[in-house]
Write an enzyme that holds these catalytic residues in place. Sequence first.
Site, PDB file in Angstrom:
ATOM      1  CG  ASP A  11      92.187 -44.586  37.274  1.00  0.00           C
ATOM      2  OD1 ASP A  11      91.486 -45.355  36.596  1.00  0.00           O
ATOM      3  OD2 ASP A  11      91.856 -44.179  38.418  1.00  0.00           O
ATOM      4  CG  ASP A  13      85.930 -44.216  37.243  1.00  0.00           C
ATOM      5  OD1 ASP A  13      84.793 -43.745  37.361  1.00  0.00           O
ATOM      6  OD2 ASP A  13      86.341 -44.781  36.202  1.00  0.00           O
ATOM      7  CD  GLU A  20      86.103 -45.493  41.637  1.00  0.00           C
ATOM      8  OE1 GLU A  20      85.894 -46.249  40.672  1.00  0.00           O
ATOM      9  OE2 GLU A  20      87.258 -45.149  41.979  1.00  0.00           O
ATOM     10  NE  ARG A  56      83.264 -53.605  40.600  1.00  0.00           N
ATOM     11  CZ  ARG A  56      84.125 -52.775  40.049  1.00  0.00           C
ATOM     12  NH1 ARG A  56      83.883 -51.478  40.035  1.00  0.00           N
ATOM     13  NH2 ARG A  56      85.248 -53.226  39.524  1.00  0.00           N
ATOM     14  CB  SER A  99      88.834 -45.503  32.174  1.00  0.00           C
ATOM     15  OG  SER A  99      87.778 -45.700  33.095  1.00  0.00           O
ATOM     16  N   GLY A 100      89.108 -48.481  33.594  1.00  0.00           N
ATOM     17  CA  GLY A 100      88.271 -49.655  33.802  1.00  0.00           C
ATOM     18  C   GLY A 100      86.799 -49.280  33.814  1.00  0.00           C
ATOM     19  CE  LYS A 144      92.771 -48.694  34.432  1.00  0.00           C
ATOM     20  NZ  LYS A 144      92.730 -47.561  35.347  1.00  0.00           N
ATOM     21  CG  ASP A 167      92.160 -44.370  42.359  1.00  0.00           C
ATOM     22  OD1 ASP A 167      92.031 -44.358  41.119  1.00  0.00           O
ATOM     23  OD2 ASP A 167      91.328 -44.914  43.119  1.00  0.00           O
ATOM     24  CG  ASN A 170      92.091 -50.837  38.197  1.00  0.00           C
ATOM     25  OD1 ASN A 170      92.263 -50.103  39.173  1.00  0.00           O
ATOM     26  ND2 ASN A 170      91.238 -50.553  37.235  1.00  0.00           N
TER      27      ASN A 170
HETATM   28 MG   LIG Z   1      90.625 -45.158  39.760  1.00  0.00          MG
END
Ligand SMILES: [Mg+2]
Length: 211
Positions: A11, A13, A20, A56, A99-100, A144, A167, A170
């Site tokens: 991941d 962030d 983030e 967001r 990554s989101g 992901k 972390d 997601n």
């Molecule tokens: Mg993260």
Amino acid sequence: MPDARFLVVFDADSTLLRNEVIELIADEAGRGAEVAAATEAAMRGEVDFATSLRSRVAALRGVALSAFDRVRARVEPTPGAAELVAAIHDRGGRAAVVSGGFHEVLDVVAPALRIDQWRANRLAVQSGVLSGLVEGEIVDAAGKAAALREWAAASGVPLDRTIAVGDGANDLQMMAVAGLGVAFNAKPAVRRQADLVVGPVDLRELIPLLP
Ligand SMILES: [Mg+2]
């Protein structure tokens, strides 16, 4: 793509990066605190990721592309990131990021960390400013996990020789698909479901886990 001995999917962030990134972009719109609170809830798994991301990103509307140099300058790799990626390569592995977050930042940060491949969301732009929309399909928890499967197959790596590191809520699907799911700097819900929890925020802690 040449075959690899194993695959590590990170991941971005709060895992490979200290930040983030969406909060850094939101700061440029004067909405950092609000977006930080919403991101925190999404990472704890309290709200649907895609719905949360759309709302967001709507808060980012009007941020100029010219602000991204400032955003990228604030991005901080997690301690040990470069050393871990070097160790992965030394052992014949491949390092990837899903990554989101956003290509607009990752396309600069990932090559600097010698990441082999990466995938993220894209921010829609109109007349040089963010329109507040996500372009195309959202990279969510299922996205992901799909990326991990796809990259493992493309690298000739069986799933039991993949490691997923994350972390947030997601990240749980890709951690479940991987041979080893590592909770790093992680939220309680993620720690509970991981194969392994790494406490210290130093990616060198993962080097002994590499096959
Ligand atoms: Mg993260």
